[in-house]
Design an enzyme around this catalytic site. Sequence first.
Site, PDB file in Angstrom:
ATOM      1  N   GLU A 111      -2.094  -1.816 -63.258  1.00  0.00           N
ATOM      2  CA  GLU A 111      -2.720  -2.071 -61.955  1.00  0.00           C
ATOM      3  C   GLU A 111      -4.173  -2.454 -62.176  1.00  0.00           C
ATOM      4  O   GLU A 111      -4.754  -2.124 -63.196  1.00  0.00           O
ATOM      5  CB  GLU A 111      -2.723  -0.780 -61.109  1.00  0.00           C
ATOM      6  CG  GLU A 111      -1.363  -0.325 -60.715  1.00  0.00           C
ATOM      7  CD  GLU A 111      -1.392   1.090 -60.125  1.00  0.00           C
ATOM      8  OE1 GLU A 111      -2.472   1.584 -59.757  1.00  0.00           O
ATOM      9  OE2 GLU A 111      -0.311   1.677 -60.060  1.00  0.00           O
ATOM     10  N   LYS A 113      -8.087  -1.903 -61.589  1.00  0.00           N
ATOM     11  CA  LYS A 113      -8.923  -0.739 -61.325  1.00  0.00           C
ATOM     12  C   LYS A 113     -10.018  -1.161 -60.349  1.00  0.00           C
ATOM     13  O   LYS A 113     -10.882  -1.970 -60.684  1.00  0.00           O
ATOM     14  CB  LYS A 113      -9.527  -0.220 -62.622  1.00  0.00           C
ATOM     15  CG  LYS A 113     -10.277   1.073 -62.451  1.00  0.00           C
ATOM     16  CD  LYS A 113     -10.606   1.663 -63.802  1.00  0.00           C
ATOM     17  CE  LYS A 113     -11.140   3.074 -63.700  1.00  0.00           C
ATOM     18  NZ  LYS A 113     -12.359   3.177 -62.927  1.00  0.00           N
ATOM     19  N   ASP A 115     -13.241  -0.852 -57.860  1.00  0.00           N
ATOM     20  CA  ASP A 115     -14.505  -0.157 -58.021  1.00  0.00           C
ATOM     21  C   ASP A 115     -15.040   0.295 -56.667  1.00  0.00           C
ATOM     22  O   ASP A 115     -15.795  -0.401 -56.005  1.00  0.00           O
ATOM     23  CB  ASP A 115     -15.504  -1.097 -58.708  1.00  0.00           C
ATOM     24  CG  ASP A 115     -16.673  -0.335 -59.284  1.00  0.00           C
ATOM     25  OD1 ASP A 115     -16.604   0.901 -59.315  1.00  0.00           O
ATOM     26  OD2 ASP A 115     -17.642  -0.981 -59.699  1.00  0.00           O
ATOM     27  N   TYR A 223      -2.793   3.745 -54.343  1.00  0.00           N
ATOM     28  CA  TYR A 223      -2.139   3.645 -55.644  1.00  0.00           C
ATOM     29  C   TYR A 223      -1.404   4.913 -56.071  1.00  0.00           C
ATOM     30  O   TYR A 223      -0.983   5.006 -57.221  1.00  0.00           O
ATOM     31  CB  TYR A 223      -3.123   3.211 -56.732  1.00  0.00           C
ATOM     32  CG  TYR A 223      -4.399   4.022 -56.788  1.00  0.00           C
ATOM     33  CD1 TYR A 223      -4.374   5.368 -57.118  1.00  0.00           C
ATOM     34  CD2 TYR A 223      -5.627   3.430 -56.515  1.00  0.00           C
ATOM     35  CE1 TYR A 223      -5.532   6.113 -57.175  1.00  0.00           C
ATOM     36  CE2 TYR A 223      -6.800   4.173 -56.571  1.00  0.00           C
ATOM     37  CZ  TYR A 223      -6.736   5.519 -56.897  1.00  0.00           C
ATOM     38  OH  TYR A 223      -7.888   6.251 -56.937  1.00  0.00           O
ATOM     39  N   LYS A 310     -11.617  -0.762 -69.413  1.00  0.00           N
ATOM     40  CA  LYS A 310     -12.767  -1.303 -68.665  1.00  0.00           C
ATOM     41  C   LYS A 310     -13.174  -2.640 -69.267  1.00  0.00           C
ATOM     42  O   LYS A 310     -13.365  -2.738 -70.481  1.00  0.00           O
ATOM     43  CB  LYS A 310     -13.937  -0.326 -68.771  1.00  0.00           C
ATOM     44  CG  LYS A 310     -13.697   0.985 -68.059  1.00  0.00           C
ATOM     45  CD  LYS A 310     -14.383   0.966 -66.717  1.00  0.00           C
ATOM     46  CE  LYS A 310     -14.656   2.362 -66.227  1.00  0.00           C
ATOM     47  NZ  LYS A 310     -16.032   2.659 -66.036  1.00  0.00           N
ATOM     48  N   CYS A 418     -53.445  -1.596 -63.471  1.00  0.00           N
ATOM     49  CA  CYS A 418     -52.414  -1.582 -62.432  1.00  0.00           C
ATOM     50  C   CYS A 418     -52.466  -2.897 -61.649  1.00  0.00           C
ATOM     51  O   CYS A 418     -53.525  -3.270 -61.140  1.00  0.00           O
ATOM     52  CB  CYS A 418     -52.638  -0.403 -61.492  1.00  0.00           C
ATOM     53  SG  CYS A 418     -51.514  -0.417 -60.089  1.00  0.00           S
ATOM     54  N   CYS A 421     -53.710  -1.952 -57.935  1.00  0.00           N
ATOM     55  CA  CYS A 421     -55.002  -1.385 -57.557  1.00  0.00           C
ATOM     56  C   CYS A 421     -56.046  -1.513 -58.650  1.00  0.00           C
ATOM     57  O   CYS A 421     -57.191  -1.084 -58.467  1.00  0.00           O
ATOM     58  CB  CYS A 421     -54.843   0.076 -57.132  1.00  0.00           C
ATOM     59  SG  CYS A 421     -54.482   1.173 -58.500  1.00  0.00           S
ATOM     60  N   CYS A 436     -49.624   4.267 -63.273  1.00  0.00           N
ATOM     61  CA  CYS A 436     -50.944   4.154 -62.668  1.00  0.00           C
ATOM     62  C   CYS A 436     -51.340   5.551 -62.191  1.00  0.00           C
ATOM     63  O   CYS A 436     -50.638   6.140 -61.364  1.00  0.00           O
ATOM     64  CB  CYS A 436     -50.880   3.178 -61.491  1.00  0.00           C
ATOM     65  SG  CYS A 436     -52.339   3.290 -60.451  1.00  0.00           S
ATOM     66  N   CYS A 442     -53.375   4.171 -54.697  1.00  0.00           N
ATOM     67  CA  CYS A 442     -52.633   2.983 -55.131  1.00  0.00           C
ATOM     68  C   CYS A 442     -51.576   2.663 -54.064  1.00  0.00           C
ATOM     69  O   CYS A 442     -50.689   3.485 -53.799  1.00  0.00           O
ATOM     70  CB  CYS A 442     -51.995   3.251 -56.490  1.00  0.00           C
ATOM     71  SG  CYS A 442     -51.010   1.870 -57.077  1.00  0.00           S
TER      72      CYS A 442
HETATM   73  S1  IVH Z   1      -4.997   6.271 -60.723  1.00  0.00           S
HETATM   74  C1  IVH Z   1      -5.374  10.786 -62.411  1.00  0.00           C
HETATM   75  N1  IVH Z   1      -5.220   3.775 -60.138  1.00  0.00           N
HETATM   76  O1  IVH Z   1     -10.497   5.189 -61.085  1.00  0.00           O
HETATM   77  C2  IVH Z   1      -6.205   9.703 -61.868  1.00  0.00           C
HETATM   78  N2  IVH Z   1      -7.204   5.086 -60.194  1.00  0.00           N
HETATM   79  O2  IVH Z   1     -11.340   7.010 -63.450  1.00  0.00           O
HETATM   80  C3  IVH Z   1      -5.375   8.785 -61.070  1.00  0.00           C
HETATM   81  N3  IVH Z   1      -9.236   3.847 -59.613  1.00  0.00           N
HETATM   82  O3  IVH Z   1     -10.836   8.345 -59.636  1.00  0.00           O
HETATM   83  C4  IVH Z   1      -6.110   7.593 -60.684  1.00  0.00           C
HETATM   84  N4  IVH Z   1      -8.263   1.913 -59.264  1.00  0.00           N
HETATM   85  O4  IVH Z   1     -11.084   6.312 -58.133  1.00  0.00           O
HETATM   86  C5  IVH Z   1      -5.870   4.922 -60.323  1.00  0.00           C
HETATM   87  N5  IVH Z   1      -5.256   1.535 -59.609  1.00  0.00           N
HETATM   88  C6  IVH Z   1      -5.899   2.668 -59.789  1.00  0.00           C
HETATM   89  C7  IVH Z   1      -7.302   2.784 -59.620  1.00  0.00           C
HETATM   90  C8  IVH Z   1      -7.910   4.015 -59.841  1.00  0.00           C
HETATM   91  C9  IVH Z   1      -9.407   2.577 -59.262  1.00  0.00           C
HETATM   92  C10 IVH Z   1     -10.303   4.836 -59.754  1.00  0.00           C
HETATM   93  C11 IVH Z   1     -10.048   6.130 -59.039  1.00  0.00           C
HETATM   94  C12 IVH Z   1     -10.135   7.210 -60.076  1.00  0.00           C
HETATM   95  C13 IVH Z   1     -10.857   6.533 -61.171  1.00  0.00           C
HETATM   96  C14 IVH Z   1     -10.401   7.129 -62.478  1.00  0.00           C
END
Ligand code: IVH
Length: 698
Positions: A111, A113, A115, A223, A310, A418, A421, A436, A442
Amino acid sequence: MSPEQQIQELSAKIERYNFQYYQQNESEISDFEFDQLMAKLKSLEERYPEYSLPDSPTHRVGGTVTKNFETVFHIYPMLSLDNTYNEEEIRSFDERVRKGLDGAPYEYICELKFDGISLSFTYENGRLVRGVTRGDGTRGDDITHNVRTIRSLPLSVKGTNIPSRFEVRGEGFMPYRSFEKLNEQMDLMGENPYANPRNAASGSFKLQDSAEASKRGLDCYLYAFLSDEPIFDSHSKSLEALQSWGFKVSPGYRRVDNIDQVIDYIHEWEEKRLTLPLATDGIVIKVNALEQQQELGYTAKSPRWAISYKYKAENKPAILRAVHYQVGRTGAVTPVANLCDLTERNLPYGKVKGVQLSGTRVKRATLHNANELERLEIRLGDTVFVEKSGEIIPKITGVDVSQRDFFLTEAIVFPSECPECGTQLQRNEGEVAYFCPNETACPPQVKGRIEHFIHRKAMDISSLGEGKIELLYDLGLVRTPADLYTLQPQHLLGLEKNIFNEETGKTKKISFREKTVENILKGIRKSKEAPFKNVLFGLGIRFVGATVAEKLSNYFRNLEALIAADYEQLTAVPEIGGRIAQSVLDYFANPINLAMVHALKEAGLQMQTADLPVVIEGDSLSGKTFVISGVFENYERDELKSKIEANGGKVLSGVSGKLNYLLAGANMGPSKLEKARKLGVTILSEEDFVQMLQAAVR
Ligand code: IVH
């Protein structure tokens, strides 16, 4: 440096970043750098377990709980994921899975991830009853009022096979478009824009006013599905069911048969993810079969059946056009790079749009300090590489020396005075930043302190913003926070100023009409009701953030007691260390600060905590003394204190031979515990204490 010192230093550093990230919604470093520090600490602790600190950040699952909302315990803890950064680490994860499953066949779900912030939603009899943040993983904040504003989240679900009670989890986020719109509005109102969509989402989900939250275009991808009744035998089936029940599941997930296919997926999304309307920072890999997930189990903080990968932050070349020196509230001078895209090198600055990087245009990047300038060895006019670290603050990671023309570039000289000032800059031994020292005159320091004072977490005077403070300052009307309380309508009516925004190249006119003035004065009046802890935070004492301010206010309960406190008394406060204590002492030792604080008191600000009423319940604890330390599951420390007092007991601040009981919660300092043990003080858990009271009632 010895391993022991290294562990201590790293732990302190990580804790500082943790605090910034989880409590202040800020970060100086990228996730990648943070994870590297964490990995380094972990490996040092593995090699030298004898030096591992009892409260090491590696034992933490995540952030702490904000007090403004009702705290709710998670029925199923919200864990986090281990991170990986390269193919090798992904393959060793796969090896661990293979071994853990004894060679049985298995498949993965990949999946994206997202943010944003982790959220948990509870449904009962088909209806959404609660939405909670992750908090520290064990308990989070009840933000039901705001999650209900997520348009894509069903408030009720219908369908077959739906259990009477279940939880769904997902990532709450703010799409780029909403983020940009919000920041534009904030800018117009003279407020500080959010640094990135994740901070904006986090701030918005925690708004007190859900009407405001609903305007911010928040969204959520689901998710995970959790329930007591086992309904599905695989993660993919639960995702399909969620989708069929009307939940928003990201369509990007894929079932794969082996780790090579996982790696294909990673490559496929590396560029494609940047075209999505929201921020993603990696992918998540999960073993599909729930039975196999159970078999693999969990470590203290994360599942063994899942891992995240990541992506490295996107890195692009840019031209360094100029360096500006910014002076902050504390006087620290930060060099900031002005950048443009390679195609924009001949445009005037006002026309520059910047380098397209991870979804936004970047025109400025921090250069941190003079050492960083030396380290990078950059010259004005150089082609540099910019990166949005963790998609947060853009920074320069290096120079393309092959593009350097010595005649067209120019050395960068860090100023000795600075830029605001003219005062000679100083540098403390052992610190990297020049600062400063002209604290009192300032301009950015003076304005910065007032801006900090009106901050949401301080006096929350939202009717005043950066621009308005600037105007009041320029006209000499306000020099300290206390001056705000002397303002009268006739001082303000009709004031006007054009404020030039360097970033946008636009000029904004600020004018104080009747309605504006009314609002400003109303906001200032209302701030007199803000609790003592907010006032304390608003003073801007170094190292006293919102959490520390709350601890100090709970402990000392009023201004006089805090001013009178010495080093020992300050460090006796749970979780207050020497550095904070010294900073508080320095602050109140300065007569200018003392005069200002007293002026605030005169103006009617809250300088004591609202005491919980002591209702006499009995005298079973009469003559007994207690020290309360650490964090408790069911009670706040204040509540425990009033319970003890209500039953005739006395609460002391420090452990001594005279003490009868130490009421010990989680995370308390090991030295205090040790001292109590040595002195033969009886140590009580929260449960022991409750039983002690109940026994007395019987
Ligand atoms: S599964 C046991 N799926 O990433 C943890 N997390 O570092 C289960 N996150 O706290 C998380 N996309 O906030 C999962 N497709 C995804 C995700 C996801 C983002 C975030 C989530 C979690 C953090 C884990």
